[in-house]
Design an enzyme around this catalytic site. Structure first.
Site, PDB file in Angstrom:
ATOM      1  N   ARG A 180       0.821  -1.219   0.000  1.00  0.00           N
ATOM      2  CA  ARG A 180       0.000   0.000   0.000  1.00  0.00           C
ATOM      3  C   ARG A 180       0.854   1.268   0.000  1.00  0.00           C
ATOM      4  NH1 ARG A 180      -4.990   0.464   1.209  1.00  0.00           N
ATOM      5  NH2 ARG A 180      -4.764   2.243   2.586  1.00  0.00           N
ATOM      6  N   ARG A 184       8.819   5.903  -4.770  1.00  0.00           N
ATOM      7  CA  ARG A 184       8.951   6.688  -6.012  1.00  0.00           C
ATOM      8  C   ARG A 184      10.364   7.245  -6.173  1.00  0.00           C
ATOM      9  NH1 ARG A 184       4.186   9.988  -4.273  1.00  0.00           N
ATOM     10  NH2 ARG A 184       2.341   8.743  -4.741  1.00  0.00           N
ATOM     11  N   ARG A 258      -7.508  -5.950  14.111  1.00  0.00           N
ATOM     12  CA  ARG A 258      -6.761  -4.968  14.877  1.00  0.00           C
ATOM     13  C   ARG A 258      -7.709  -3.796  15.092  1.00  0.00           C
ATOM     14  NH1 ARG A 258      -2.935  -4.390  18.472  1.00  0.00           N
ATOM     15  NH2 ARG A 258      -1.550  -2.621  18.139  1.00  0.00           N
ATOM     16  N   ARG A 289      -0.660   8.328  14.485  1.00  0.00           N
ATOM     17  CA  ARG A 289      -0.817   9.584  13.716  1.00  0.00           C
ATOM     18  C   ARG A 289      -1.723  10.567  14.436  1.00  0.00           C
ATOM     19  NH1 ARG A 289      -3.023   6.339   8.386  1.00  0.00           N
ATOM     20  NH2 ARG A 289      -4.253   4.864   9.568  1.00  0.00           N
ATOM     21  N   GLU A 312      -4.547   9.048  16.993  1.00  0.00           N
ATOM     22  CA  GLU A 312      -4.956   7.671  16.696  1.00  0.00           C
ATOM     23  C   GLU A 312      -3.998   6.680  17.351  1.00  0.00           C
ATOM     24  OE1 GLU A 312      -5.811   7.018  12.514  1.00  0.00           O
ATOM     25  OE2 GLU A 312      -5.090   4.954  12.650  1.00  0.00           O
ATOM     26  N   TYR A 361      -9.158  -5.676   3.899  1.00  0.00           N
ATOM     27  CA  TYR A 361      -8.874  -4.269   4.051  1.00  0.00           C
ATOM     28  C   TYR A 361      -9.227  -3.608   2.733  1.00  0.00           C
ATOM     29  CZ  TYR A 361      -6.703   0.049   5.188  1.00  0.00           C
ATOM     30  OH  TYR A 361      -6.515   1.371   5.449  1.00  0.00           O
ATOM     31  N   ASP A 363     -10.106  -0.149   0.368  1.00  0.00           N
ATOM     32  CA  ASP A 363     -10.268   1.280   0.155  1.00  0.00           C
ATOM     33  C   ASP A 363     -11.717   1.525  -0.237  1.00  0.00           C
ATOM     34  OD1 ASP A 363      -7.711   2.158   0.703  1.00  0.00           O
ATOM     35  OD2 ASP A 363      -6.976   1.693  -1.313  1.00  0.00           O
TER      36      ASP A 363
HETATM   37  N1  UDP Z   1       3.481   2.414   6.809  1.00  0.00           N
HETATM   38  C1  UDP Z   1       4.676   2.634   7.464  1.00  0.00           C
HETATM   39  N2  UDP Z   1       4.995   3.902   7.864  1.00  0.00           N
HETATM   40  C2  UDP Z   1       4.154   4.958   7.670  1.00  0.00           C
HETATM   41  C3  UDP Z   1       2.950   4.729   6.991  1.00  0.00           C
HETATM   42  C4  UDP Z   1       2.630   3.463   6.578  1.00  0.00           C
HETATM   43  O1  UDP Z   1       5.451   1.712   7.684  1.00  0.00           O
HETATM   44  O2  UDP Z   1       4.494   6.081   8.077  1.00  0.00           O
HETATM   45  C5  UDP Z   1       3.155   1.025   6.381  1.00  0.00           C
HETATM   46  C6  UDP Z   1       2.600   0.208   7.532  1.00  0.00           C
HETATM   47  O3  UDP Z   1       3.104  -1.122   7.416  1.00  0.00           O
HETATM   48  C7  UDP Z   1       1.110   0.240   7.307  1.00  0.00           C
HETATM   49  C8  UDP Z   1       1.003   0.294   5.785  1.00  0.00           C
HETATM   50  O4  UDP Z   1       2.170   1.011   5.358  1.00  0.00           O
HETATM   51  O5  UDP Z   1       0.470  -0.880   7.856  1.00  0.00           O
HETATM   52  C9  UDP Z   1      -0.239   1.001   5.278  1.00  0.00           C
HETATM   53  O6  UDP Z   1      -0.291   2.281   5.868  1.00  0.00           O
HETATM   54  P1  UDP Z   1      -1.392   3.375   5.599  1.00  0.00           P
HETATM   55  O7  UDP Z   1      -1.032   4.565   6.413  1.00  0.00           O
HETATM   56  O8  UDP Z   1      -1.576   3.555   4.137  1.00  0.00           O
HETATM   57  O9  UDP Z   1      -2.685   2.700   6.209  1.00  0.00           O
HETATM   58  P2  UDP Z   1      -4.147   3.262   6.273  1.00  0.00           P
HETATM   59  O10 UDP Z   1      -4.093   4.772   6.157  1.00  0.00           O
HETATM   60  O11 UDP Z   1      -4.861   2.656   5.123  1.00  0.00           O
HETATM   61  O12 UDP Z   1      -4.626   2.819   7.581  1.00  0.00           O
END
Ligand code: UDP
Length: 386
Positions: A180, A184, A258, A289, A312, A361, A363
């Site tokens: 996910r 880049r 989770r 976050r 969160e 999971y 989107d």
């Molecule tokens: N991830 C990470 N560091 C970050 C953000 C994401 O390692 O700062 C990894 C982590 O393994 C996570 C996955 O990318 O489970 C997906 O993260 P995302 O933030 O996209 O999840 P969502 O916003 O969909 O909950």
């Protein structure tokens, strides 16, 4: 009170999946539909509402940004709302310094103190990943992440965050989770690659109100399926987006999730962090976050001198009393889900779907696409029957 007499369509759960199915049944087939949801609102985890004190629209279950490259999904959702041109950018804090995500020139150059050009990145990553397993041989999330970005970036930005989010060592998580997160070689700071992105201009609340506005749809918030299931007529089709294991009374065992906890607060400053989502990569910081909602709608005016935030925290899921957020897609749960999916396919009048019903999971755009496909399949199977 829900009137079940002669009912032909019951939709359980008014998240994206359920609401889209209901809308299609009512608009395309001209059929009556009852929609129930145990929450006091539709929209599932995407729900947002205005905080009465500050006037700021807050996403109650974490930030939700609509993004898709699927034309049919964009065309469909655009019938019910316009979208702002918000493009999601995410920053991450590591050891008290802030870096831009995802992994790209911004993050790599800031972290290493370099000025690499796009054409130099592949060689740089190759050097960083020398001696490590390649992406195709990676057996778990840690190996996959290291194969993509090298060990130092993995240890700084991925290991701690992932461990917090999943409550497990990345060595014990499937490699797919990390796919996910894009990697880049440009300065592009957009978090998502999708062609279409934005947040509903008038919020998710208005969007769901319109989606469920067909007079043939009766929506009952605050109704639990298990309080009414004995009243459902035998020939009523149940579109079920609740937890699939509970539907079968956990006959093969419980699927693992989770969970998350959200702590909301108002700060007496007009801008707290300068961006909508700030990630926290250090393992020692217990939250993953902080969301600052006013940045989703810079075009709106809200109360001056205050801002609304949400921290969160990932948390353990202890069964029905906790909200399920992320399915733990390891082998045990995958096999368990297959048993439930097989059991569901044997039922004549039940169509499972959505995040909880398909233990995936998802989107939001994928969920809409799945709902449109499930509706088409339902129509086709009915045609075959009659
Ligand atoms: N991830 C990470 N560091 C970050 C953000 C994401 O390692 O700062 C990894 C982590 O393994 C996570 C996955 O990318 O489970 C997906 O993260 P995302 O933030 O996209 O999840 P969502 O916003 O969909 O909950």
């Amino acid at each position: 009170m829900v009137d079940f007499s002669g009912l032909k369509n019951l939709v359980v759960g008014a998240g994206f999946w359920g609401a889209v199915i209901a809308e299609r049944l009512a608009s395309q087939l001209n059929e009556k539909v009852v929609v129930i949801d145990k929450n006091r609102h539709p929209g599932g985890a995407s729900w947002s509402e205005i905080d009465p004190e500050t006037g700021i629209e807050c996403h109650l279950y974490g930030s939700h940004i609509f993004h898709t490259s699927l034309e049919r999904v964009w065309d469909y959702v655009s019938k019910f709302t316009s979208f702002t041109n918000y493009r999601h950018r995410v920053l991450t804090t590591y050891r008290d310094r802030v870096y831009p995500l995802p992994v790209g020139l911004g993050l790599i150059n800031a972290f290493y103190g370099l000025n690499l050009k796009p054409c130099e990145v592949p060689d740089f990553i190759r050097r960083e990943t020398r001696g490590e397993k390649g992406p195709d041989d990676a057996a778990n999330l840690e190996e996959k992440a290291i194969s993509l970005v090298g060990r130092p970036l993995y240890e700084a930005f991925i290991r701690g965050y992932t461990k917090k989010q999943w409550g497990r060592d990345p060595k014990d998580l499937p490699a797919e989770i990390i796919s996910r997160l894009p990697v880049r070689t440009t300065w592009n700071l957009d978090y998502f690659d999708a062609i279409y992105q934005g947040v509903p201009a008038e919020g998710y609340g208005k969007f769901f109100e319109r989606l469920l506005s067909n007079p043939r749809i009766d929506f009952f918030p605050g109704v639990d399926f298990y309080d009414i299931d004995c009243k459902i007529p035998e020939d009523c089709t149940v579109f079920f987006s609740g937890a699939i294991d509970r539907f079968f009374d956990y006959r093969y065992g419980s699927l693992e999730w989770r969970s998350l906890c959200f702590e909301f607060r108002t700060e007496p400053v007009s801008d707290f962090q300068g961006t909508s989502v700030m990630n926290y990569a250090d393992e020692a910081i217990p939250w993953t976050r902080v969301h600052e909602f006013k940045h989703f709608h810079p075009e709106r005016e809200t109360k001056e001198g205050v801002t609304r935030l949400c921290t969160e925290y990932p948390s353990i899921w202890r069964g029905e009393k906790d909200s399920p957020y992320y399915p733990v897609n390891d082998r045990r749960n995958g096999e368990l889900f297959q048993k439930y999916a097989k059991a569901a396919s044997r039922l004549k009048n039940v169509v499972p779907g959505g995040r909880l019903g398909s233990y995936r999971y998802c989107d939001m755009d994928r969920t809409v696409d799945d709902a449109l496909a499930a509706f088409e399949k339902h129509v086709a199977s009915r045609r075959e029957r009659f």
